[in-house]
Enzyme design. Structure first.
Site, PDB file in Angstrom:
ATOM      1  N   ASP A 198      10.376  35.175  42.668  1.00  0.00           N
ATOM      2  CA  ASP A 198       9.242  34.695  42.133  1.00  0.00           C
ATOM      3  C   ASP A 198       8.643  35.755  41.127  1.00  0.00           C
ATOM      4  OD1 ASP A 198       8.137  32.455  44.206  1.00  0.00           O
ATOM      5  OD2 ASP A 198       9.537  34.166  44.941  1.00  0.00           O
ATOM      6  N   ASN A 282      11.273  25.986  43.074  1.00  0.00           N
ATOM      7  CA  ASN A 282      10.871  24.892  42.682  1.00  0.00           C
ATOM      8  C   ASN A 282      10.106  25.145  41.077  1.00  0.00           C
ATOM      9  OD1 ASN A 282       8.880  27.019  44.003  1.00  0.00           O
ATOM     10  ND2 ASN A 282       7.130  25.860  43.305  1.00  0.00           N
ATOM     11  N   HIS A 374       2.498  27.490  52.047  1.00  0.00           N
ATOM     12  CA  HIS A 374       3.874  27.252  52.103  1.00  0.00           C
ATOM     13  C   HIS A 374       4.212  27.054  53.745  1.00  0.00           C
ATOM     14  CE1 HIS A 374       4.374  27.051  48.014  1.00  0.00           C
ATOM     15  NE2 HIS A 374       4.310  28.266  47.749  1.00  0.00           N
ATOM     16  N   HIS A 403       4.029  34.593  48.011  1.00  0.00           N
ATOM     17  CA  HIS A 403       4.049  35.526  47.089  1.00  0.00           C
ATOM     18  C   HIS A 403       3.657  36.861  47.836  1.00  0.00           C
ATOM     19  CE1 HIS A 403       3.523  32.483  43.870  1.00  0.00           C
ATOM     20  NE2 HIS A 403       4.777  32.724  44.107  1.00  0.00           N
TER      21      HIS A 403
END
Length: 539
Positions: A198, A282, A374, A403
């Site tokens: 990420d 994603n 999530h 995150h």
């Protein structure tokens, strides 16, 4: 048995040396677990996020002309081969774009064991891709020419000097150098394996990568969500806060593809010398016309899918010394009746644990996650695949998506299990979205069962049937399978010591200038004599 005792004695000796070098601080091992859950709350002295770097930032802007190579990167193809990838020519963005002709530029890599003495030349293939939006206000894009060349018959543990490009122009890069990894074997391992996810292109990203470079890895696992090109025009740069407000007639969210070029340049100081193994997240979906998705990911990155018997770049495997890595796709079919599951079962069956004792898996969204964000999002994937990974004794699982940082106790099916994998979430690379601070067990922070809908797959959210969360969707306290969690940006380093011990260290961004400082550290210990895969059966 004698080999195991010798191995254990050597490991204890190495641990003593490590303790001395770190001032005598005790480094725990998973043998001491399961550990009582620990939470380090977000440090309010830090910012939760940072802005995107502008496209004219020195680390993002183009510094070559004409058909000279840029965005050069390495990836492992096999224990004796390496992919070299790069881009030449100008990308285009606007309402009308015309793709370049890949046949106009050659794909050559000159390489050898001595600087400026190149004993071999390999050629490869090239291609371009387009990202198209037939809606007013959205920019079409076509890439520069993307080159992929595979270098074969490389010697293990050897430095190679190389340059790439087209010698007929001439338009060759400057010289770079990489070192090949050791061959598969129970006593040979990569020096340091960096794990990060990420990333994006923010000031926090810059700190993460600078810190990672200082830790001098020999390879990188990139666990998805790379450039965040699909958010630049809304949450980054000078974009608007609401995509549908700015482009009300556009049914497809635009992805600003020049960010991919900026990301390739940003990463180049690292990826020209260290192989980077990627898996899709994603933010790589990037839908365009005709239902096309993942075009950037599939075109820009070379992965050993064919080499590992996979027919898809969304999932593959590879060996690095005595570690077998499995990279799984969460955004393609993962059901037991699908091609990925069949490939995974065959790949696991073919692993020889006498040659590659360590089995490490990675994919983007975590199965075990105690943050609100999530939470239980990919429960369907877990229910389909977890038993197979457990049966074959996967040792460690890396994921991103959330995150923040979280390390689990060994777990299987939400139950503490000394033979389950150690799951680790490192989705804290520093992207434009802020660091996560809310936990599902915090008062009022448990998401509803209809939240956290995945971009792919169905909803399989469940209430727990036993244990501390019996009859509930969320725990009332940090789950017993969650050993350590902290809301900070950073990256991880895995150092495999031998066939049973590996040192895992999570490096927080705020510790970049502190000597011998780390956010979390533990020896992950395999117990093959207790956790025989032969006795496990998949339902």
């Amino acid at each position: 048995m004698m080999d195991f005792r010798l191995c254990l004695a050597l490991t204890i000796f190495l641990m003593i040396i490590a303790d001395l070098l770190t001032g005598g601080d005790h480094i725990p091992t998973t043998l001491e677990g399961p550990f009582q859950p620990v939470t380090h709350s977000f440090d309010s002295r830090l910012r939760r996020g940072s802005d995107d770097l502008p496209m004219d930032h020195p680390r993002l802007r183009r510094n070559v002309t004409s058909f000279f190579p840029e965005q050069i990167s390495l990836a492992i193809s096999s224990p004796t081969s390496m992919w070299v990838s790069w881009i030449t020519g100008d990308s285009q963005i606007g309402s009308n774009v015309t793709p370049l002709d890949p046949s106009t530029v050659a794909s050559e890599v000159w390489y050898g064991k001595r600087s400026r003495k190149y004993s071999s030349v390999k050629t490869g293939f090239s291609t371009v891709y387009s990202q198209l939006y037939p809606f007013e206000g959205l920019f079409n894009y076509t890439s520069g020419i993307i080159h992929h060349v595979r270098l074969d018959d490389l010697e293990p543990g050897t430095k190679y000097y190389y340059k790439c490009g087209d010698s007929s122009f001439p338009a060759m890069s400057r010289e770079y150098v990489f070192e090949t990894l050791p061959l598969p074997g129970p006593n040979r391992y990569p020096r340091r394996i960096a794990v990060v996810g990420d990333l994006g292109l923010t000031s926090n990203t810059t700190t993460t990568i600078d810190h990672l470079i200082r830790n001098d890895p020999s390879m990188i696992l990139m666990v998805g969500d790379l450039s965040y090109a699909n958010q630049y025009r809304t949450t980054g740069g000078k974009g608007v806060s609401c995509f549908s407000c700015a482009f009300p007639d556009a049914p497809i969210r635009e992805t600003y593809q020049p960010r991919w070029d900026g990301w390739g340049r940003f990463m180049e100081p690292l990826t020209t010398r260290v192989p980077m193994m990627v898996i899709e997240g994603n933010h790589e979906i990037e839908p365009q016309v005709a239902g096309i998705t993942f075009k950037s990911y599939l075109t820009r990155f070379a992965v050993p899918s064919e080499e590992s018997g996979s027919k898809s770049n969304f999932y593959y495997s590879f060996d690095a010394g005595g570690v077998h890595f499995i990279m799984l796709g969460a955004y393609v079919d993962y059901n037991r009746t699908g091609a990925q599951y069949a490939w995974l079962k065959k790949d696991l069956h073919n692993v020889n644990r006498c040659v590659t004792p360590w089995l490490v898996a990675a994919w983007h969204p975590p199965w075990y996650n105690s943050y609100s964000s999530h939470y239980q999002e990919f429960e369907c994937m877990r229910q389909e695949m977890e038993a197979l990974l457990y049966q074959y004794g996967v040792d460690i699982v890396f994921s991103g998506h959330v995150h923040a940082y979280e390390r689990m106790n060994r777990v299987y099916n939400y139950t503490l299990d000394s033979c389950g994998p150690v799951y680790i979430t490192v989705g804290d690379g520093g992207n434009i979205e802020q660091v996560e601070v809310d936990h599902a067990d915090d008062p009022g922070k448990c998401p509803s069962a209809h939240d956290n809908i995945p971009e792919f797959g169905g909803l399989c959210h469940l209430n727990f049937s036993s244990g501390p969360a019996k009859g509930k969707f969320c725990w009332d306290q940090q789950p017993e399978w969650s050993a350590f969690r902290e809301s900070s940006f950073g990256h991880g380093i895995l150092e495999v010591v031998n066939s049973t011990y590996a040192l895992w260290t999570w490096h927080r961004n705020q510790d970049i200038y502190k000597r011998n400082s780390r956010g979390d550290q533990i020896y992950i210990v395999r117990q093959p004599h207790l956790c025989s895969t032969a006795s496990k059966v998949v339902a």
